[in-house]
Each structure stands twice: as structure tokens, then as C-alpha cells.
Design a protein around this motif. Structure first.
Motif, short mmCIF file in Angstrom:
data_model
loop_
_atom_site.label_atom_id
_atom_site.label_comp_id
_atom_site.label_asym_id
_atom_site.label_seq_id
_atom_site.Cartn_x
_atom_site.Cartn_y
_atom_site.Cartn_z
N THR A 90 2.82 10.40 9.15
CA THR A 90 2.04 11.51 9.70
C THR A 90 2.89 12.69 10.16
O THR A 90 2.41 13.82 10.23
N VAL A 91 4.17 12.44 10.48
CA VAL A 91 5.05 13.51 10.96
C VAL A 91 5.81 14.16 9.81
O VAL A 91 5.75 15.37 9.60
N SER A 92 6.53 13.36 9.04
CA SER A 92 7.36 13.91 7.96
C SER A 92 6.57 14.19 6.69
O SER A 92 7.02 14.93 5.82
N LEU A 93 5.35 13.59 6.58
CA LEU A 93 4.49 13.69 5.40
C LEU A 93 5.10 13.02 4.16
O LEU A 93 4.61 13.19 3.04
N LYS A 94 6.16 12.24 4.35
CA LYS A 94 6.78 11.52 3.24
C LYS A 94 5.91 10.34 2.81
O LYS A 94 5.23 9.73 3.63
N LEU A 95 5.94 10.04 1.51
CA LEU A 95 5.23 8.89 0.97
C LEU A 95 6.13 7.66 0.96
O LEU A 95 7.32 7.76 0.64
N TYR A 96 5.57 6.51 1.31
CA TYR A 96 6.31 5.25 1.32
C TYR A 96 5.43 4.16 0.73
O TYR A 96 4.20 4.29 0.67
N ALA A 97 6.06 3.08 0.34
CA ALA A 97 5.34 1.84 0.00
C ALA A 97 5.43 0.92 1.20
O ALA A 97 6.52 0.62 1.68
N MET A 98 4.29 0.52 1.74
CA MET A 98 4.26 -0.36 2.90
C MET A 98 3.90 -1.78 2.46
O MET A 98 2.81 -2.03 1.96
N LYS A 99 4.84 -2.69 2.62
CA LYS A 99 4.62 -4.09 2.31
C LYS A 99 4.17 -4.79 3.58
O LYS A 99 4.88 -4.81 4.57
N VAL A 100 2.97 -5.36 3.55
CA VAL A 100 2.40 -6.04 4.71
C VAL A 100 2.41 -7.54 4.44
O VAL A 100 1.81 -8.01 3.46
N LEU A 101 3.07 -8.30 5.29
CA LEU A 101 3.16 -9.75 5.13
C LEU A 101 2.38 -10.43 6.25
O LEU A 101 2.55 -10.11 7.42
N ILE A 102 1.53 -11.37 5.88
CA ILE A 102 0.71 -12.09 6.85
C ILE A 102 1.51 -13.27 7.37
O ILE A 102 1.91 -14.15 6.61
N LYS A 103 1.75 -13.31 8.67
CA LYS A 103 2.60 -14.36 9.23
C LYS A 103 2.03 -15.76 9.00
O LYS A 103 2.78 -16.70 8.72
N LYS A 104 0.72 -15.92 9.09
CA LYS A 104 0.17 -17.25 8.92
C LYS A 104 0.24 -17.72 7.46
O LYS A 104 0.07 -18.91 7.19
N MET B 9 0.83 -1.21 0.00
CA MET B 9 0.00 0.00 0.00
C MET B 9 0.86 1.25 0.00
O MET B 9 1.97 1.25 0.54
N LEU B 10 0.34 2.28 -0.61
CA LEU B 10 0.96 3.60 -0.53
C LEU B 10 0.54 4.22 0.80
O LEU B 10 -0.65 4.28 1.11
N VAL B 11 1.52 4.67 1.59
CA VAL B 11 1.22 5.26 2.89
C VAL B 11 1.97 6.59 3.03
O VAL B 11 2.94 6.85 2.32
N GLN B 12 1.49 7.40 3.97
CA GLN B 12 2.14 8.68 4.26
C GLN B 12 2.45 8.75 5.74
O GLN B 12 1.59 8.46 6.58
#
Length: 379
Positions: free
Chosen positions: A70-84, A65-68
Motif C-alpha cells: 500500500t505504501v510503495s505500490l510494488k507488486l509481490y507474490a505472497m505465499k500463505v502457508l497454513i500452520k495446521k 496471491m499477487l499483492v500490492q
């Protein structure tokens, strides 16, 4: 395309990790940061500090997901991995390998990791957002490349692959889907789950890893191999860019085994003499005779196909890319079905993951990491 990684040879079961083929049902979860860390302002980095903006991709282990911040306002790509979804030791090793490689690498042509943390059920990688999408998408959109255009991307990829080899990393899964383009059109190599970090006394590998359409013969045949396997895959990628399809496109596993055992790849006659010679030498079945088999990337830098390329300027990103990115609408080069989805929440999961704790996973790229090279993952 068939992505594989298994240990015992061609007869073993195939594990498909294609990012577009699987989905999971996610349920409720309370997010708990087990290994809190600090950002540059001294505050703990956790999921609550990121606003989720858009879906960018999904895969067998989770989604991106594209995320921002909240403090720096920088955009990042957040990779979320499901442990199960990380069901066995091999898959866990893939996740840990990618996490470690993202930490120890620092190069213009490698995706950068900024933060990593975990909850009871998920792993989070906060990486730079590379806005140009996959090279695969551009190739699909624009068709096969001219030799001039291919040469630019071949040169940048060569530099990135050379850097990985200098860090004793065998990539093992070079393909258009794993090459991103930044906002200017320069490349970023990504997805290192199938890579191997070699120790100085062990520069060999034996796992059958890669994508069948690009995979080197010695890997298909279950032989012990070296980083020379990446140069075959590099040749297959260049072939794909020049012809519009990889050498083993739509072949059965039996047919691919025939090529690995002795059948030659036919080089299209319309290619220049230099391009034909480069591909022919990269497709040498014997890894020691293959271009790059003795002096690694240096042999490829010196090939006549690249005689007019200034690799120092290329590495500094001082040469303008052939794809014009500046005037394109945002997110044009991403899966529009995902981009348009209204739900961008980090969907909860009810069960605890099978592996509840991934040691040495937490990371803060904006601070000095005392973990550097502490954890060496080999497989």
C-alpha cells in the motif's frame, strides 16, 4: 508427477506435496503479527499493508496471491502457508528450510524474499512477483524445444544451480514446475522446501527427496548422496526439454527402481552428438563418474555442448531469451481457473496451528538482517 520426501527408504510412506493436488477448508481467523517488523519507512510490516489482487496458485500448505504494497505500490507474490497443514516435524523443517534459503541467497536466477511474518495460524512469505509463470507451462504450451532454445535455459539453470552449490545447498527438486520465467524470459529457481543446507563438515544427505520422474538413482536406492544428485536431475530436465517428457515419465515405482538399479536410459537418436554426450555423462549411475561428480558445475561449463555460450554475459542477463514475453497479455502463463476466481481474500482459519510459533521466521529483506547464517537447518 510424484513428489516424495521420506526418511527410511523406499518402503516408507510417501508424502505428496504437489501444488495442484490438494486443497483445504479455511475458516475464521484474527490476524495477529507475532513478530512485527519494519519496512524501509520504519513502519511495522503486516498483512494489512498488502492489497490482495489475484490468485496465482495453490498447494498442500496454502496458496500464492499477487499483492500490492500500500505504501510503495510494488507488486509481490505472497505465499500463505497454513500452520495446521504443516503436520509434522519433517514438514516444518521443509518450511523453515525454504525460508532460510530465500534469505541467504542473492542471485539473478533465484527468487528473492522481501518480507516474512506470521500470525497465530499462518506464515507469510512476501517474494518478488515473477510474471512469466512456470517453465512447465511454456513447455506444455510450445512442446519440445530445439537444442538452441534448450541450451539457453540449460545455461541459465546451470548458473543458478552452481550458485546454490557454492552456498552448500543441495537443491533436490529441480523440475520445470520449480523454474519461473521473469518478464523478459530469464529463469528464476524457486521452491526450496526439499533442499538441504549442508554444513562444512556434512556435505552428504540421506533423505529420499525429489520428484520420481527426475530423481537420481542413489536417492531412489536409499544411499547416502552428495550434491552430484542434482546433476542427474539436471540431465533429466534437459532430456524433458528436448523430448517433451522426463526419462521416467508414467513409469511405475517398480520400473523406476529397475532403472536406478541398472537399466540404461535411451537417448533419442535425433539429438546432436554433443547433446547425446552431455546427457549420457549426466546419466552416469555412479555419482563420482557422473559429469559434475568431481569438480561440480565446472565440468559441465567445459562440456562441448556449451562451447559457444558466454556464461559471464549469461549470468548478467545480457543475452536475449528465446521466449518472447514483452507483448504477452498479463497472467497468460498462469492457471486461468485460479486467475479468474473472484475471491482473493486471505481466507481465515478458526483453529490455532499445531506449531503456533516458527522461530526465526520473520524477515525484512530491505534491511540488514542480523539473523544471517544464525539458523542452519539440516536434514
Amino acid at each position: 508427477m510424484g513428489l516424495v520426501c521420506f526418511k527410511e527408504g523406499p518402503q516408507a510412506a510417501i508424502e505428496d506435496h504437489s501444488i495442484k493436488q490438494r486443497d483445504h477448508n479455511y475458516e475464521d481467523e484474527e490476524v495477529i503479527s507475532e513478530f512485527p517488523q519494519q519496512d524501509e519507512d520504519g513502519k511495522k510490516v503486516s498483512l494489512s499493508q498488502f492489497i490482495m489482487l489475484r490468485n496465482l496458485g495453490k498447494g498442500s500448505y496454502g496458496k500464492v496471491m499477487l499483492v500490492q504494497h500500500t505504501v510503495s505500490l510494488k507488486l509481490y507474490a505472497m505465499k500463505v502457508l497454513i500452520k495446521k497443514a504443516v503436520k509434522n516435524l519433517t514438514q516444518k523443517t521443509h518450511v523453515q528450510t525454504e525460508r532460510k534459503i530465500l534469505e541467504i541467497t542473492n542471485h539473478n536466477f533465484i527468487t528473492k524474499l522481501h518480507y516474512a511474518f506470521q500470525s497465530q495460524t499462518k506464515l507469510y512469505l512476501i517474494m518478488e512477483f515473477v510474471s512469466g509463470g512456470e517453465l512447465f507451462y511454456h513447455m506444455k504450451l510450445k512442446g519440445r524445444m530445439t537444442e538452441k532454445k534448450m541450451k539457453f535455459y540449460a545455461a541459465e539453470i546451470l548458473i543458478g544451480l552452481d550458485y546454490l552449490h557454492q552456498q552448500n545447498i543441495i537443491y533436490r527438486d529441480l523440475k520445470p514446475e520449480n523454474i519461473l520465467l521473469d518478464s523478459e524470459g530469464h529463469i528464476k529457481l524457486c521452491d526450496f522446501g526439499l533442499s538441504k543446507i549442508c554444513s562444512w563438515g556434512d556435505m552428504y544427505a540421506k533423505s529420499i527427496c525429489g520428484t520420481f520422474e527426475y530423481i537420481a538413482p542413489e536417492i531412489i536406492l536409499g544411499e547416502i548422496y552428495t550434491k552430484s544428485c542434482d546433476w542427474w536431475t539436471y540431465g533429466a530436465l534437459l532430456y524433458d526439454m528436448l523430448t517433451g517428457k522426463p526419462p521416467f515419465y508414467q513409469l511405475t515405482k517398480k520400473q523406476i527402481l529397475e532403472y536406478a538399479a541398472g537399466k540404461d536410459i535411451e537417448i533419442p537418436q535425433h539429438l546432436s552428438e554433443e547433446a547425446t554426450d552431455l546427457l549420457t555423462k549426466l546419466f552416469k549411475r555412479n555419482p563420482e563418474e557422473r559429469l559434475g561428480g568431481q569438480r561440480d558445475a565446472q565440468e559441465i561449463y567445459e562440456h562441448p555442448f556449451f562451447k559457444d555460450v558466454d556464461f559471464q554475459m549469461m549470468e548478467r542477463k545480457e543475452i536475449e531469451p528465446p521466449f518472447e514475453m514483452q507483448n504477452e497479455r498479463p497472467f497468460k502463463f498462469f492457471d486461468q481457473n485460479l486467475i479468474r476466481k473472484s475471491s482473493v481474500h486471505d481466507t481465515p482459519v478458526s483453529e490455532l496451528g499445531r506449531y503456533q510459533e516458527f522461530s526465526n521466521f520473520t524477515y525484512n529483506g530491505d534491511k540488514f538482517s542480523n539473523e544471517f547464517n544464525k539458523l542452519l537447518i539440516t536434514h
